[in-house]
Design an enzyme around this catalytic site. Structure first.
Site, short mmCIF file in Angstrom:
data_model
loop_
_atom_site.label_atom_id
_atom_site.label_comp_id
_atom_site.label_asym_id
_atom_site.label_seq_id
_atom_site.Cartn_x
_atom_site.Cartn_y
_atom_site.Cartn_z
N SER A 42 43.41 43.46 81.72
CA SER A 42 43.73 42.69 80.52
C SER A 42 44.84 41.70 80.85
CB SER A 42 44.21 43.63 79.40
OG SER A 42 44.77 42.88 78.32
N TYR B 252 50.61 49.88 76.45
CA TYR B 252 49.28 49.39 76.80
C TYR B 252 49.37 48.37 77.94
CZ TYR B 252 44.91 46.78 76.54
OH TYR B 252 43.73 46.15 76.86
#
Length: 214
Positions: free
Chosen positions: A160, A173
């Site tokens: 990501s 995250y």
């Protein structure tokens, strides 16, 4: 069962991935589902891996109807190392030796650092980092054997932009995805000289159900 399809002619040799055997984790939604569809349409045999068996069955039926690809499916939580190893053995028995792995399974649970449920931190670490490690490890021997025989072998991580950019409430995250990025760089240095291509795909905001868990 040993996969020799990579080196044999098939009815669909015009397709770019004909003869290849792929695994996609997190195949029950979003990027994983789209990836499985594309791999199957391009001629690969595809093993669908995810936690939700009903969705796996539905996707397998869809791909069976819409493509000529061989499709396997196994319901497993990638954070369970032993279960991943068992799934790998079952996939190998059904489809043959795996030469393309897409480690896509992941969860995103943002929260203010001082208020976050630490159990959600554990869940992200277990899925985004440990699950990715267990997936790569379970199929590493297959990839290396394929490469040693001159075949194409690919390990693809789905990371990501959160592994590089700063987003309030997404610190843990982002840290898991930064780990994915650095793992990819190191595995590329380790496995690349042995013929295994290691890649990290880093999407930005994608409209999937990933954010629904927040």
């Amino acid at each position: 069962m040993t996969n020799t399809a990579t080196f044999e002619s098939t009815e669909n040799t015009h397709l770019p991935l004909a003869g290849r055997v792929a695994v996609v984790t997190g195949a029950t939604s979003g990027i994983g589902t789209a990836t499985a569809r594309r791999l199957a349409s391009d001629g690969a045999s595809v093993a669908l891996v995810g936690r939700r068996e009903e969705r796996l069955n539905d996707l397998a039926a869809e791909l069976g109807d819409s493509t000529d690809a061989d499709i396997a499916r196994t319901a497993v939580d990638v954070s369970d190392r032993d279960a991943v190893e068992r799934a790998a053995a079952a996939i190998r028995d059904e489809l043959g030796r795996v030469d393309l792995v897409v480690a896509n399974a992941g969860v995103m649970l943002p929260a203010p650092f001082e208020e976050a449920d630490t159990a959600e931190w554990d869940r992200m670490l277990d899925t985004n980092v440990r699950g990715l490690l267990y997936t790569g490890r379970a199929f590493a021997a297959d990839l290396l054997a394929t490469a040693a025989e001159g075949g194409r072998a690919d390990l693809v991580h789905v990371g990501s932009i959160g592994g590089h950019e700063k987003f309030p409430n997404y610190g843990v995250y982002g840290a898991t995805k930064a780990a994915v990025a650095h793992l990819t760089r190191n595995l590329r240095a380790e496995l690349g000289p042995r013929g295994v291509r290691v890649k990290n795909v880093e999407p930005g905001l994608v409209r999937t159900e990933l954010g629904d868990h927040a």
